[in-house]
Write a protein that holds these residues in place. Structure first.
Motif, mmCIF file in Angstrom:
data_model
loop_
_atom_site.group_PDB
_atom_site.id
_atom_site.type_symbol
_atom_site.label_atom_id
_atom_site.label_comp_id
_atom_site.label_asym_id
_atom_site.label_seq_id
_atom_site.Cartn_x
_atom_site.Cartn_y
_atom_site.Cartn_z
ATOM 1 N N ILE A 41 0.839 -1.209 0.000
ATOM 2 C CA ILE A 41 0.000 0.000 0.000
ATOM 3 C C ILE A 41 0.869 1.252 0.000
ATOM 4 C CG2 ILE A 41 -1.653 1.337 1.370
ATOM 5 C CD1 ILE A 41 -2.847 -1.344 2.291
ATOM 6 N N ALA A 42 1.970 1.206 0.750
ATOM 7 C CA ALA A 42 2.874 2.356 0.803
ATOM 8 C C ALA A 42 3.466 2.654 -0.571
ATOM 9 C CB ALA A 42 3.987 2.098 1.816
ATOM 10 N N TRP A 43 3.887 1.598 -1.290
ATOM 11 C CA TRP A 43 4.466 1.798 -2.618
ATOM 12 C C TRP A 43 3.419 2.284 -3.625
ATOM 13 C CZ3 TRP A 43 9.132 2.718 -3.994
ATOM 14 C CH2 TRP A 43 10.209 2.221 -3.242
ATOM 15 N N ILE A 44 2.187 1.777 -3.506
ATOM 16 C CA ILE A 44 1.113 2.257 -4.377
ATOM 17 C C ILE A 44 0.830 3.735 -4.117
ATOM 18 C CG2 ILE A 44 -1.360 2.041 -4.884
ATOM 19 C CD1 ILE A 44 -1.063 -0.971 -4.376
ATOM 20 N N ALA A 45 0.889 4.120 -2.832
ATOM 21 C CA ALA A 45 0.683 5.531 -2.473
ATOM 22 C C ALA A 45 1.793 6.404 -3.063
ATOM 23 C CB ALA A 45 0.635 5.680 -0.953
ATOM 24 N N ILE A 46 3.022 5.911 -3.020
ATOM 25 C CA ILE A 46 4.145 6.657 -3.614
ATOM 26 C C ILE A 46 3.945 6.787 -5.124
ATOM 27 C CG2 ILE A 46 6.630 6.557 -4.109
ATOM 28 C CD1 ILE A 46 6.960 5.186 -1.353
ATOM 29 N N TRP A 47 3.531 5.690 -5.752
ATOM 30 C CA TRP A 47 3.253 5.699 -7.195
ATOM 31 C C TRP A 47 2.181 6.735 -7.523
ATOM 32 C CZ3 TRP A 47 1.109 0.699 -10.027
ATOM 33 C CH2 TRP A 47 0.886 1.001 -11.364
ATOM 34 N N GLN A 48 1.101 6.741 -6.740
ATOM 35 C CA GLN A 48 0.004 7.694 -6.964
ATOM 36 C C GLN A 48 0.485 9.131 -6.774
ATOM 37 O OE1 GLN A 48 -3.180 7.221 -8.018
ATOM 38 N NE2 GLN A 48 -3.460 9.446 -7.933
ATOM 39 N N ALA A 49 1.285 9.354 -5.762
ATOM 40 C CA ALA A 49 1.793 10.697 -5.488
ATOM 41 C C ALA A 49 2.676 11.191 -6.637
ATOM 42 C CB ALA A 49 2.571 10.704 -4.175
ATOM 43 N N LEU A 50 3.543 10.313 -7.136
ATOM 44 C CA LEU A 50 4.410 10.687 -8.261
ATOM 45 C C LEU A 50 3.597 10.979 -9.512
ATOM 46 C CD1 LEU A 50 7.367 8.152 -7.819
ATOM 47 C CD2 LEU A 50 7.447 10.626 -7.498
ATOM 48 N N ALA A 51 2.558 10.155 -9.739
ATOM 49 C CA ALA A 51 1.701 10.375 -10.908
ATOM 50 C C ALA A 51 0.997 11.729 -10.821
ATOM 51 C CB ALA A 51 0.682 9.248 -11.024
ATOM 52 N N MET A 52 0.575 12.096 -9.613
ATOM 53 C CA MET A 52 -0.094 13.393 -9.428
ATOM 54 C C MET A 52 0.887 14.546 -9.580
ATOM 55 S SD MET A 52 -2.553 12.362 -6.212
ATOM 56 C CE MET A 52 -3.234 14.021 -6.023
ATOM 57 N N ILE A 53 2.114 14.374 -9.110
ATOM 58 C CA ILE A 53 3.125 15.437 -9.212
ATOM 59 C C ILE A 53 3.538 15.646 -10.672
ATOM 60 C CG2 ILE A 53 5.506 16.055 -8.643
ATOM 61 C CD1 ILE A 53 5.058 14.561 -5.955
ATOM 62 N N ILE A 54 3.809 14.544 -11.362
ATOM 63 C CA ILE A 54 4.225 14.638 -12.768
ATOM 64 C C ILE A 54 3.066 15.107 -13.644
ATOM 65 C CG2 ILE A 54 5.041 13.303 -14.759
ATOM 66 C CD1 ILE A 54 6.538 11.503 -12.749
ATOM 67 N N ASN A 55 1.876 14.549 -13.356
ATOM 68 C CA ASN A 55 0.641 14.956 -14.040
ATOM 69 C C ASN A 55 0.767 14.856 -15.566
ATOM 70 O OD1 ASN A 55 -2.024 15.810 -14.088
ATOM 71 N ND2 ASN A 55 -1.475 17.979 -14.247
ATOM 72 N N GLU A 56 1.368 13.767 -16.010
ATOM 73 C CA GLU A 56 1.524 13.525 -17.448
ATOM 74 C C GLU A 56 1.386 12.021 -17.703
ATOM 75 O OE1 GLU A 56 1.245 13.425 -20.830
ATOM 76 O OE2 GLU A 56 1.794 15.515 -20.406
ATOM 77 N N PRO A 57 0.191 11.558 -18.159
ATOM 78 C CA PRO A 57 -0.057 10.131 -18.361
ATOM 79 C C PRO A 57 0.892 9.448 -19.338
ATOM 80 C CG PRO A 57 -2.110 11.369 -18.416
ATOM 81 C CD PRO A 57 -1.003 12.370 -18.426
ATOM 82 N N LEU A 58 1.486 10.235 -20.254
ATOM 83 C CA LEU A 58 2.433 9.638 -21.204
ATOM 84 C C LEU A 58 3.741 9.243 -20.519
ATOM 85 C CD1 LEU A 58 2.027 11.737 -24.464
ATOM 86 C CD2 LEU A 58 1.447 9.327 -24.113
ATOM 87 N N ILE A 59 3.984 9.776 -19.339
ATOM 88 C CA ILE A 59 5.192 9.452 -18.589
ATOM 89 C C ILE A 59 4.890 8.470 -17.460
ATOM 90 C CG2 ILE A 59 7.063 10.373 -17.163
ATOM 91 C CD1 ILE A 59 6.816 12.987 -18.713
ATOM 92 N N LEU A 60 3.878 8.774 -16.676
ATOM 93 C CA LEU A 60 3.527 7.900 -15.547
ATOM 94 C C LEU A 60 2.016 7.907 -15.343
ATOM 95 C CD1 LEU A 60 4.648 6.096 -13.291
ATOM 96 C CD2 LEU A 60 4.708 8.118 -11.816
ATOM 97 N N VAL A 61 1.429 6.717 -15.486
ATOM 98 C CA VAL A 61 -0.015 6.550 -15.310
ATOM 99 C C VAL A 61 -0.300 6.243 -13.845
ATOM 100 C CG1 VAL A 61 -2.049 5.264 -16.073
ATOM 101 C CG2 VAL A 61 -0.136 5.630 -17.645
ATOM 102 N N SER A 62 -1.412 6.747 -13.335
ATOM 103 C CA SER A 62 -1.776 6.492 -11.939
ATOM 104 C C SER A 62 -2.175 5.035 -11.735
ATOM 105 C CB SER A 62 -2.932 7.403 -11.519
ATOM 106 O OG SER A 62 -4.126 6.977 -12.142
ATOM 107 N N PRO A 63 -1.936 4.482 -10.550
ATOM 108 C CA PRO A 63 -2.306 3.082 -10.279
ATOM 109 C C PRO A 63 -3.794 2.827 -10.425
ATOM 110 C CG PRO A 63 -1.669 4.221 -8.257
ATOM 111 C CD PRO A 63 -1.282 5.099 -9.390
#
Length: 250
Positions: free
Chosen positions: A14-36
């Motif tokens: 869950i912690a790693w998924i939260a980190i993934w989600q946070a990075l996706a929100m910070i980058i805010n570019e689906p072509l680079i990182l899609v949210s979990p």
């Protein structure tokens, strides 16, 4: 104890998924990182489709075939090398070469020998073989010499010595080899499928996702690969433990 470990693993996941989600929100570019969340939604949308299961089945059959061949032949060659130094010396440069050659080189060279649809079997086999061989050979070489001497002095039969001395001490090395080979087999097998665009495979799905810039599909199929690798490792470990318990009864 097992319950505590399961809870701990869940918290870590869950912690790693939260980190993934946070990075996706910070980058805010689906072509680079899609949210979990989008990846999971896309994965569930793939489940009702027949091509999803056919792609998984096609890739799984080929990769597992190569994986099991690598496990069985690697174990057999390790046993022979432990018994005969000439075989060990003969195989040493071959195993070293296989470890050093990249998957891409394997794939291109193998295309001259076999059809592209079966390429992942050969590549997976060549990846798993040296891992299993070196681990099993190390396990045999590390067998307790005092225990072997005691077995000889007490007249223990070769079969019992093999089971209760060698098997028991080589088993941890075998488990480690199967776990490592499982992950690398899926990685290398799918990489081979991707390079040759093997029809009806997960590799083809990844290629399609790449050329169409469908990053959510790319992440969803990657998640499938992670799950398949984990399930392969888990199943093989359970079968190994079960086999060992059955052997001990005889």
């Amino acid at each position: 104890m097992k319950k505590n470990k399961a809870v701990k693993n869940m918290v870590i996941a869950i912690a790693w998924i939260a980190i993934w989600q946070a990075l996706a929100m910070i980058i805010n570019e689906p072509l680079i990182l899609v949210s979990p969340f989008r990846v999971i939604v896309r994965l569930f949308s793939l489940l009702p489709n027949a091509y999803f299961y056919s792609s998984v089945l096609v890739s799984a059959l080929r990769i597992l075939c190569g994986y099991l061949l690598g496990m069985s032949i690697g174990t057999m060659l390790a046993v022979l090398s432990a018994r005969f130094n000439m075989i060990r010396d003969f195989l040493s440069p071959f195993m070293a070469a296989i470890k050093a050659v990249p998957v891409a080189s394997f794939t291109i060279l193998a295309l001259f020998l076999i059809s592209s649809k079966n390429l992942s079997v050969l590549v997976t086999f060549l990846i798993a073989l040296p891992i299993v061989y070196s681990n099993i050979l190390t396990g045999i070489d590390s067998a307790d010499k005092k225990l072997l001497e005691a077995a000889r002095l007490f007249g223990v039969t070769p079969l019992k010595k093999t089971v209760y001395v060698y098997f028991s001490q080589v088993l941890p090395y075998f488990k480690a080899a199967s776990a490592t080979a499982s992950g690398l087999s899926w990685k290398s097998g799918i990489a081979a499928e991707l390079i040759v665009i093997a029809a009806g495979s997960i590799g083809e799905r990844l290629y399609e996702a790449k050329v169409s810039f469908e990053m959510v599909d790319l992440f969803a199929w990657t998640l499938v690969l992670i799950l398949m690798s984990y399930l392969t490792e888990l199943a093989f470990r359970k079968l190994t433990d079960l086999s060992w318990r059955l052997i001990q009864k005889f």
